[in-house]
Design an enzyme around this catalytic site. Structure first.
Site, PDB file in Angstrom:
ATOM      1  N   LYS A 107     -52.042 -68.569 -33.008  1.00  0.00           N
ATOM      2  CA  LYS A 107     -52.815 -67.552 -33.718  1.00  0.00           C
ATOM      3  C   LYS A 107     -52.987 -67.990 -35.174  1.00  0.00           C
ATOM      4  O   LYS A 107     -52.028 -68.410 -35.816  1.00  0.00           O
ATOM      5  CB  LYS A 107     -52.104 -66.199 -33.649  1.00  0.00           C
ATOM      6  CG  LYS A 107     -52.929 -65.035 -34.197  1.00  0.00           C
ATOM      7  CD  LYS A 107     -52.271 -63.698 -33.926  1.00  0.00           C
ATOM      8  CE  LYS A 107     -53.138 -62.539 -34.403  1.00  0.00           C
ATOM      9  NZ  LYS A 107     -52.540 -61.225 -34.123  1.00  0.00           N
ATOM     10  N   GLU A 129     -48.081 -47.348 -23.983  1.00  0.00           N
ATOM     11  CA  GLU A 129     -48.048 -45.987 -24.516  1.00  0.00           C
ATOM     12  C   GLU A 129     -47.477 -44.989 -23.512  1.00  0.00           C
ATOM     13  O   GLU A 129     -46.730 -44.084 -23.893  1.00  0.00           O
ATOM     14  CB  GLU A 129     -49.463 -45.561 -24.939  1.00  0.00           C
ATOM     15  CG  GLU A 129     -50.024 -46.328 -26.116  1.00  0.00           C
ATOM     16  CD  GLU A 129     -50.707 -47.633 -25.726  1.00  0.00           C
ATOM     17  OE1 GLU A 129     -51.204 -48.332 -26.626  1.00  0.00           O
ATOM     18  OE2 GLU A 129     -50.747 -47.949 -24.505  1.00  0.00           O
ATOM     19  N   ARG A 178     -54.147 -42.806 -24.293  1.00  0.00           N
ATOM     20  CA  ARG A 178     -53.784 -43.579 -23.107  1.00  0.00           C
ATOM     21  C   ARG A 178     -52.551 -43.018 -22.407  1.00  0.00           C
ATOM     22  O   ARG A 178     -52.202 -43.464 -21.311  1.00  0.00           O
ATOM     23  CB  ARG A 178     -53.539 -45.036 -23.524  1.00  0.00           C
ATOM     24  CG  ARG A 178     -54.786 -45.723 -24.047  1.00  0.00           C
ATOM     25  CD  ARG A 178     -54.463 -46.983 -24.854  1.00  0.00           C
ATOM     26  NE  ARG A 178     -53.839 -48.022 -24.071  1.00  0.00           N
ATOM     27  CZ  ARG A 178     -54.483 -49.025 -23.482  1.00  0.00           C
ATOM     28  NH1 ARG A 178     -55.800 -49.110 -23.573  1.00  0.00           N
ATOM     29  NH2 ARG A 178     -53.832 -49.957 -22.818  1.00  0.00           N
TER      30      ARG A 178
END
Length: 593
Positions: A248, A337, A365
């Site tokens: 990344k 979640e 969610r």
């Protein structure tokens, strides 16, 4: 001087005219282009830099847009956007009237599925693949690019479980860089880490056990390896899985060294990578998330029953403060979640005091868990909903404007919105003392209004509003931090107008302060409600319902987010469009006086 390849590429068909040995040069140019724009215009950086080679290779090998490419999460799709007809307008990324920072179906045929939240790509691509099979198109390709943090989510595993027993023409590319926004966590992350050290482990893994043809790990920055594997997998039928390793922030040293900070660094020097830090004003108000984080540590030091939970947002929510100070009582559960909410419910059954901090848009969610596992059992979980209201440039997928409406209909749930940092601090103190019901505390992104916020704790009476200023003719009722806009709106009125306007901070959407509402409705013929949530079903709706149920005939005007998805843009711009900016509120008051 060698010609710039990117100057001659508008769409993937232009890219496919290049020779394979030219692709590394294109990758370098694409990285420079992303860095040039994001350094000035801001946005997500590290994720898109990490997948430059993969982006080019996918569009080079596959026949997009006929072949369907789904990015998960969409903040890694900047290179994809630049190569698919949006190079000349990429400088408008995340701006009002510009292109979205995430894939968006109405923006381009190359954006096959909108992906602002994580872990949806495998389900979406599988649905596309099954549809193609039913329609007789057996050659069409369907590719889902998913990160190592996203694939650990329950929804991704549900899709893997289904895909493995189909003959769908599906390719899943696992972009493994060991980090989402914060470092990845959990057993899946540990397994992927071990695979990088010992490739023999890849021969017998969970993906193969789910009937996927597994390849990897492959260096995601190695063009010959990528092109070779993608070409081979393109010719195969059925569910396939390519595991690639990337870095990344690849190509910008600072972004590689500090991957958390450079996920979305703001403005930075494109040469050195140094973040351009805005000068700090004396006694600048803190961010709401930091008030939450510091207050939680302060309370947890005194109350041993307090625990903190977040689904993959320890830095963004500032639970990181507790993870550093009291690590055995702070939990990052990954992009999960649903699990976070039910985990908190389980803890509450055993006498713990769980503070479950989730971005407002992400709590959507876990809606069933809030109802079934928390509210139905009346467990005193404390939900702290960060990024409530309009969040700015992240746009429609991230605005936390639905929470008041989707939570208000749930029995047993207390809903509170602080107007200031001090209010947030006090409701957290009050909640951990013990409440008979669960509570949702929602607060905005960014800085508050109170530099000296660390005052002694005070108990907040549940279900009570307060008068901010008195007036003669019109009552304005606000909920949460939008009260600041009302205060600024008052300043825009004439002195004569100011005397006519009363302002009430109602504090609680549920339970409403019915005694105060009776007084207001009995005294003022005209009311205005102001919220930074959706009008439909929100705070204003609650006031209208109360007025109707009690036979009041007052004129009530509701200001808030209209019945449409708010675009991306600066918060002030979006508030003006929704008529809840200070200037808009002042205009509405003037029209009604």
């Amino acid at each position: 001087m060698a010609k710039k390849l990117l100057d001659h590429i508008t769409y993937p068909e232009d890219l496919r005219r290049l020779a394979p040995e030219e692709l590394p040069q294109l990758a370098a140019e694409l990285r420079d282009f992303i860095i040039d724009i994001v350094s000035v215009k801001e946005g997500h950086l590290g994720a898109s830099l990490g997948v430059v080679e993969l982006t080019i290779a996918l569009h080079y090998i596959f026949n997009t847009p006929h072949d369907q490419l789904v990015w998960d999460v969409g903040h890694q799709a900047y290179g994809h956007k630049i190569l698919t007809g949006r190079k000349e307008i990429f400088h408008t990324n995340r701006q009002l009237g510009g292109i979205s920072g995430f894939p968006k179906r109405e923006e381009s045929v190359y954006d096959t599925f909108g992906t602002g939240h994580s872990s949806t790509s495998i389900s979406a691509a599988l649905g596309m693949a099954i549809a193609s099979g039913l329609q007789g198109d057996t050659e069409k390709q369907h590719i889902a690019v998913i990160g190592d943090a996203s694939i650990a989510s329950g929804m991704a595993f549900e899709a893997l479980n289904h895909a493995g027993v189909t003959d769908a023409n599906l390719l899943i590319v696992l972009n493994d860089n060991a980090i989402g926004i914060d470092p990845s966590v959990g057993a899946v992350k540990e397994y992927l880490t071990q695979v990088k050290k010992n490739r023999k482990l890849a021969r017998n893994n969970i993906i193969k056990a789910l009937n996927f043809d597994y390849t990897g790990p492959v260096d995601g920055h190695d063009f010959p390896a990528l092109l070779r594997e993608l070409s081979r997998l393109k010719a195969m039928k059925g569910p396939k899985f390519l595991h690639i390793i990337t870095t990344k922030g690849k190509g910008l040293q600072k972004a590689e060294e500090d991957q958390v900070r450079y996920h979305a660094p703001g403005k930075f020097d494109k040469i050195t990578g140094e973040i351009l830090v805005k000068p700090v004003k004396d006694k600048e108000p803190p961010k709401y998330q930091d008030v939450f984080g510091h207050t939680l540590v302060e309370l947890a030091r005194k109350n041993p029953h307090i625990v903190g939970i977040t689904p993959a947002m320890p830095t963004g929510s500032s639970l990181k403060f507790m993870m550093d100070a009291i690590p055995d009582r702070a939990f990052d559960v990954g992009i999960a979640e649903q699990h976070a909410v039910t985990l908190a419910a389980g803890m509450a059954t055993q006498g713990l005091v769980p503070f479950c901090t989730i971005y407002s848009t992400f709590l959507q969610r876990a809606y069933d868990q809030v109802i079934h596992d928390v509210a139905l059992q009346d467990l005193p979980v404390i939900f702290c909903l960060d990024r409530a209201g309009l969040v700015g440039e992240d746009g429609a997928t991230h605005h936390g404007v639905f929470d008041l409406a989707y939570l208000r209909c749930i029995p047993n749930l207390i809903i509170y919105a602080p107007a200031s940092e001090t209010d947030l601090r006090n409701i957290m103190y009050t909640a951990q003392l013990g409440l008979p019901h669960p509570i949702a505390i929602r607060y905005p992104r960014g800085r508050g209004i109170t530099p000296n916020w660390q005052l002694p704790f005070a108990n907040v009476p549940i279900g009570k509003g307060k008068m901010v200023r008195d007036g003669q003719d019109i009552a304005v009722l606000t909920i949460g931090s939008i009260a600041r806009n009302m205060t600024l709106a008052i300043d825009l009125l004439t002195e004569d107008q100011k005397d006519k306007v009363a302002h009430y901070d109602m504090q609680f959407v549920k339970p409403l302060d019915e005694l105060l509402l009776h007084k207001i409705l009995g005294r003022f013929s005209t009311l205005i409600t102001v919220e930074d949530g959706c009008i439909a079903g929100g705070f204003g709706s609650a006031v209208l319902e109360f007025a109707a149920a009690n036979g009041y005939k007052n004129k009530i005007t509701c200001l808030g987010i209209p019945d449409s998805f708010a675009a991306q843009g600066k918060v002030a711009e979006l508030q003006e469009m929704a008529h809840i900016s200070p200037e808009s509120i002042a205009r509405t008051i003037t029209e009604l006086l």
